[in-house]
Design a protein around this motif. Sequence first.
Motif, PDB file in Angstrom:
ATOM      1  N   THR A   1     -93.929  55.809 -14.001  1.00  0.00           N
ATOM      2  CA  THR A   1     -92.719  55.385 -14.702  1.00  0.00           C
ATOM      3  C   THR A   1     -91.835  56.543 -15.154  1.00  0.00           C
ATOM      4  O   THR A   1     -90.624  56.506 -14.973  1.00  0.00           O
ATOM      5  CB  THR A   1     -93.062  54.506 -15.916  1.00  0.00           C
ATOM      6  OG1 THR A   1     -93.919  55.229 -16.793  1.00  0.00           O
ATOM      7  CG2 THR A   1     -93.746  53.234 -15.489  1.00  0.00           C
ATOM      8  N   GLN A   2     -92.406  57.555 -15.744  1.00  0.00           N
ATOM      9  CA  GLN A   2     -91.603  58.660 -16.276  1.00  0.00           C
ATOM     10  C   GLN A   2     -91.038  59.556 -15.178  1.00  0.00           C
ATOM     11  O   GLN A   2     -89.972  60.141 -15.349  1.00  0.00           O
ATOM     12  CB  GLN A   2     -92.411  59.482 -17.276  1.00  0.00           C
ATOM     13  CG  GLN A   2     -92.635  58.768 -18.594  1.00  0.00           C
ATOM     14  CD  GLN A   2     -91.337  58.497 -19.333  1.00  0.00           C
ATOM     15  OE1 GLN A   2     -90.527  59.396 -19.551  1.00  0.00           O
ATOM     16  NE2 GLN A   2     -91.129  57.252 -19.720  1.00  0.00           N
TER      17      GLN A   2
ATOM     18  N   LYS B   1     -88.913  53.653 -21.905  1.00  0.00           N
ATOM     19  CA  LYS B   1     -89.876  53.431 -22.980  1.00  0.00           C
ATOM     20  C   LYS B   1     -91.292  53.227 -22.457  1.00  0.00           C
ATOM     21  O   LYS B   1     -92.242  53.368 -23.192  1.00  0.00           O
ATOM     22  CB  LYS B   1     -89.477  52.218 -23.818  1.00  0.00           C
ATOM     23  CG  LYS B   1     -88.229  52.462 -24.653  1.00  0.00           C
ATOM     24  CD  LYS B   1     -88.064  51.417 -25.733  1.00  0.00           C
ATOM     25  CE  LYS B   1     -87.394  50.182 -25.238  1.00  0.00           C
ATOM     26  NZ  LYS B   1     -87.134  49.204 -26.314  1.00  0.00           N
TER      27      LYS B   1
ATOM     28  N   TYR C   1     -94.631  54.122 -20.504  1.00  0.00           N
ATOM     29  CA  TYR C   1     -95.358  55.326 -20.095  1.00  0.00           C
ATOM     30  C   TYR C   1     -96.540  54.938 -19.244  1.00  0.00           C
ATOM     31  O   TYR C   1     -97.102  53.863 -19.411  1.00  0.00           O
ATOM     32  CB  TYR C   1     -95.854  56.106 -21.311  1.00  0.00           C
ATOM     33  CG  TYR C   1     -94.737  56.752 -22.069  1.00  0.00           C
ATOM     34  CD1 TYR C   1     -94.270  58.001 -21.701  1.00  0.00           C
ATOM     35  CD2 TYR C   1     -94.110  56.101 -23.116  1.00  0.00           C
ATOM     36  CE1 TYR C   1     -93.222  58.592 -22.372  1.00  0.00           C
ATOM     37  CE2 TYR C   1     -93.058  56.684 -23.796  1.00  0.00           C
ATOM     38  CZ  TYR C   1     -92.622  57.930 -23.419  1.00  0.00           C
ATOM     39  OH  TYR C   1     -91.582  58.518 -24.070  1.00  0.00           O
ATOM     40  N   GLY C   2     -96.907  55.835 -18.353  1.00  0.00           N
ATOM     41  CA  GLY C   2     -98.082  55.589 -17.526  1.00  0.00           C
ATOM     42  C   GLY C   2     -97.703  54.990 -16.206  1.00  0.00           C
ATOM     43  O   GLY C   2     -96.805  55.466 -15.533  1.00  0.00           O
TER      44      GLY C   2
END
Length: 76
Positions: free
Chosen positions: A42-43, A50, A52-53
């Motif tokens: 995701t990032q 918002k 993460y991971g």
Amino acid sequence: PRLHGMFGRRAGSLPDYRYSDAMKQSGLIWTEQTLDAYLAATQDFMPGTKMYGGLAIPQDRADLIAWLKQQAGSTP
């Protein structure tokens, strides 16, 4: 956010959810391919979101996307 009808919808576009600026400004349209890329990292895919991971295992992503399409509906 509501997931019904998410496929084919612009990311960050529902008025009743507080999305990150990154999501609102992404211009991304949710498809199987964009959701797979987003869920993979995701990032990396969308810095500033918002979430993460992600899901590193491709089959886990495929299973989740298939379930979402079944439950949330998809574009014709």
